[in-house]
Write a protein that holds these residues in place. Structure first.
Motif, PDB file in Angstrom:
ATOM      1  N   GLU A 120      -5.816 -12.030  -8.140  1.00 23.31           N
ATOM      2  CA  GLU A 120      -6.316 -13.354  -7.744  1.00 23.31           C
ATOM      3  C   GLU A 120      -7.536 -13.747  -8.564  1.00 23.31           C
ATOM      4  OE1 GLU A 120      -4.975 -15.420  -5.446  1.00 23.31           O
ATOM      5  OE2 GLU A 120      -3.339 -14.037  -5.048  1.00 23.31           O
ATOM      6  N   LEU A 121      -8.422 -12.790  -8.818  1.00 23.77           N
ATOM      7  CA  LEU A 121      -9.623 -13.087  -9.600  1.00 23.77           C
ATOM      8  C   LEU A 121      -9.268 -13.429 -11.045  1.00 23.77           C
ATOM      9  CD1 LEU A 121     -12.020 -10.323  -8.242  1.00 23.77           C
ATOM     10  CD2 LEU A 121     -12.085 -12.770  -7.754  1.00 23.77           C
ATOM     11  N   LEU A 159      -8.591 -17.520 -15.337  1.00 27.39           N
ATOM     12  CA  LEU A 159      -7.728 -18.188 -16.317  1.00 27.39           C
ATOM     13  C   LEU A 159      -7.702 -19.693 -16.084  1.00 27.39           C
ATOM     14  CD1 LEU A 159      -4.647 -15.796 -16.475  1.00 27.39           C
ATOM     15  CD2 LEU A 159      -6.327 -16.186 -18.279  1.00 27.39           C
ATOM     16  N   LYS A 160      -7.603 -20.105 -14.824  1.00 33.44           N
ATOM     17  CA  LYS A 160      -7.552 -21.532 -14.510  1.00 33.44           C
ATOM     18  C   LYS A 160      -8.857 -22.233 -14.876  1.00 33.44           C
ATOM     19  CE  LYS A 160      -6.415 -21.291 -10.200  1.00 33.44           C
ATOM     20  NZ  LYS A 160      -6.051 -21.672  -8.827  1.00 33.44           N
ATOM     21  N   LYS A 161      -9.977 -21.527 -14.733  1.00 31.97           N
ATOM     22  CA  LYS A 161     -11.276 -22.128 -15.025  1.00 31.97           C
ATOM     23  C   LYS A 161     -11.589 -22.165 -16.512  1.00 31.97           C
ATOM     24  CE  LYS A 161     -13.342 -20.845 -10.640  1.00 31.97           C
ATOM     25  NZ  LYS A 161     -14.303 -19.963  -9.984  1.00 31.97           N
ATOM     26  N   ARG A 162     -11.006 -21.266 -17.287  1.00 30.59           N
ATOM     27  CA  ARG A 162     -11.358 -21.185 -18.704  1.00 30.59           C
ATOM     28  C   ARG A 162     -10.194 -21.561 -19.607  1.00 30.59           C
ATOM     29  NH1 ARG A 162     -15.456 -16.155 -19.540  1.00 30.59           N
ATOM     30  NH2 ARG A 162     -16.826 -16.667 -17.810  1.00 30.59           N
ATOM     31  N   GLU A 163      -9.306 -20.635 -19.853  1.00 31.72           N
ATOM     32  CA  GLU A 163      -8.245 -20.838 -20.840  1.00 31.72           C
ATOM     33  C   GLU A 163      -7.267 -21.944 -20.464  1.00 31.72           C
ATOM     34  OE1 GLU A 163     -10.120 -17.115 -21.842  1.00 31.72           O
ATOM     35  OE2 GLU A 163      -9.309 -17.790 -19.931  1.00 31.72           O
ATOM     36  N   LEU A 164      -6.980 -22.104 -19.188  1.00 37.39           N
ATOM     37  CA  LEU A 164      -5.965 -23.080 -18.785  1.00 37.39           C
ATOM     38  C   LEU A 164      -6.555 -24.404 -18.306  1.00 37.39           C
ATOM     39  CD1 LEU A 164      -3.489 -20.686 -16.934  1.00 37.39           C
ATOM     40  CD2 LEU A 164      -3.444 -21.445 -19.330  1.00 37.39           C
ATOM     41  N   ALA A 189      -2.504 -19.110 -24.401  1.00 32.35           N
ATOM     42  CA  ALA A 189      -3.793 -19.242 -23.726  1.00 32.35           C
ATOM     43  C   ALA A 189      -3.952 -18.168 -22.655  1.00 32.35           C
ATOM     44  CB  ALA A 189      -3.926 -20.635 -23.103  1.00 32.35           C
ATOM     45  N   THR A 190      -2.877 -17.872 -21.942  1.00 31.66           N
ATOM     46  CA  THR A 190      -2.918 -16.831 -20.922  1.00 31.66           C
ATOM     47  C   THR A 190      -3.181 -15.472 -21.550  1.00 31.66           C
ATOM     48  OG1 THR A 190      -1.427 -18.105 -19.527  1.00 31.66           O
ATOM     49  CG2 THR A 190      -1.626 -15.761 -19.031  1.00 31.66           C
ATOM     50  N   GLY A 191      -2.521 -15.192 -22.663  1.00 30.79           N
ATOM     51  CA  GLY A 191      -2.743 -13.933 -23.369  1.00 30.79           C
ATOM     52  C   GLY A 191      -4.185 -13.791 -23.831  1.00 30.79           C
ATOM     53  N   GLN A 192      -4.762 -14.885 -24.317  1.00 27.57           N
ATOM     54  CA  GLN A 192      -6.161 -14.856 -24.738  1.00 27.57           C
ATOM     55  C   GLN A 192      -7.075 -14.553 -23.547  1.00 27.57           C
ATOM     56  OE1 GLN A 192      -6.851 -18.619 -26.635  1.00 27.57           O
ATOM     57  NE2 GLN A 192      -5.494 -18.139 -28.346  1.00 27.57           N
ATOM     58  N   GLY A 193      -6.763 -15.136 -22.396  1.00 26.10           N
ATOM     59  CA  GLY A 193      -7.565 -14.885 -21.196  1.00 26.10           C
ATOM     60  C   GLY A 193      -7.455 -13.449 -20.723  1.00 26.10           C
ATOM     61  N   ILE A 194      -6.265 -12.889 -20.797  1.00 26.69           N
ATOM     62  CA  ILE A 194      -6.076 -11.493 -20.408  1.00 26.69           C
ATOM     63  C   ILE A 194      -6.834 -10.589 -21.368  1.00 26.69           C
ATOM     64  CG2 ILE A 194      -4.369  -9.634 -20.242  1.00 26.69           C
ATOM     65  CD1 ILE A 194      -2.434 -11.770 -19.100  1.00 26.69           C
ATOM     66  N   HIS A 195      -6.790 -10.917 -22.657  1.00 20.59           N
ATOM     67  CA  HIS A 195      -7.545 -10.140 -23.644  1.00 20.59           C
ATOM     68  C   HIS A 195      -9.042 -10.208 -23.335  1.00 20.59           C
ATOM     69  CE1 HIS A 195      -8.519  -8.254 -27.433  1.00 20.59           C
ATOM     70  NE2 HIS A 195      -9.377  -9.236 -27.659  1.00 20.59           N
ATOM     71  N   ARG A 196      -9.541 -11.410 -23.004  1.00 20.82           N
ATOM     72  CA  ARG A 196     -10.948 -11.581 -22.658  1.00 20.82           C
ATOM     73  C   ARG A 196     -11.294 -10.741 -21.434  1.00 20.82           C
ATOM     74  NH1 ARG A 196     -12.771 -14.443 -18.746  1.00 20.82           N
ATOM     75  NH2 ARG A 196     -10.955 -15.797 -18.636  1.00 20.82           N
ATOM     76  N   SER A 197     -10.424 -10.761 -20.448  1.00 19.90           N
ATOM     77  CA  SER A 197     -10.659  -9.999 -19.224  1.00 19.90           C
ATOM     78  C   SER A 197     -10.689  -8.502 -19.494  1.00 19.90           C
ATOM     79  CB  SER A 197      -9.567 -10.316 -18.203  1.00 19.90           C
ATOM     80  OG  SER A 197      -9.735  -9.540 -17.045  1.00 19.90           O
ATOM     81  N   ASN A 198      -9.788  -8.029 -20.342  1.00 17.48           N
ATOM     82  CA  ASN A 198      -9.759  -6.607 -20.669  1.00 17.48           C
ATOM     83  C   ASN A 198     -10.982  -6.192 -21.478  1.00 17.48           C
ATOM     84  OD1 ASN A 198      -7.394  -6.054 -19.318  1.00 17.48           O
ATOM     85  ND2 ASN A 198      -6.112  -6.351 -21.108  1.00 17.48           N
ATOM     86  N   GLY A 231     -14.613  -7.659 -11.433  1.00 19.24           N
ATOM     87  CA  GLY A 231     -14.724  -6.675 -10.374  1.00 19.24           C
ATOM     88  C   GLY A 231     -13.657  -5.618 -10.383  1.00 19.24           C
ATOM     89  N   HIS A 232     -12.994  -5.403 -11.515  1.00 14.76           N
ATOM     90  CA  HIS A 232     -12.000  -4.337 -11.594  1.00 14.76           C
ATOM     91  C   HIS A 232     -12.274  -3.518 -12.842  1.00 14.76           C
ATOM     92  CE1 HIS A 232      -9.772  -6.292 -14.814  1.00 14.76           C
ATOM     93  NE2 HIS A 232      -9.844  -7.413 -14.124  1.00 14.76           N
TER      94      HIS A 232
END
Length: 50
Positions: free
Chosen positions: A2-3, A8-13, A27-36, A43-44
Motif C-alpha cells: 500500500e505504501l 507511485l501515485k504521488k510521484r511517478e504516476l 514510470a512504475t518500474g522507475q518508481g520501484i527502482h527508486r523505492s528499492n 518503512g520496509h
C-alpha cells in the motif's frame, strides 16, 4: 504494498498522461527502482519486485 502504491501515485504516476500502457509500465518500474534504492522511505527493508 500500500505504501509503495501511494508513493507511485504521488510521484511517478502523478499527472501521467501516457499514450501507451508501456508509458505507465516504464514510470512504475522507475518508481520501484527508486523505492528499492531507498527502502527506508516506505518503512520496509526488503526490495520490491515488479
Amino acid at each position: 504494498m500500500e505504501l509503495l502504491w501511494s508513493s507511485l501515485k504521488k510521484r511517478e504516476l502523478a499527472n501521467l498522461a501516457g499514450d501507451h500502457l508501456a508509458d505507465v509500465a516504464d514510470a512504475t518500474g522507475q518508481g520501484i527502482h527508486r523505492s528499492n534504492a531507498n527502502p527506508d522511505c516506505h518503512g520496509h527493508s526488503s526490495p520490491v519486485r515488479a
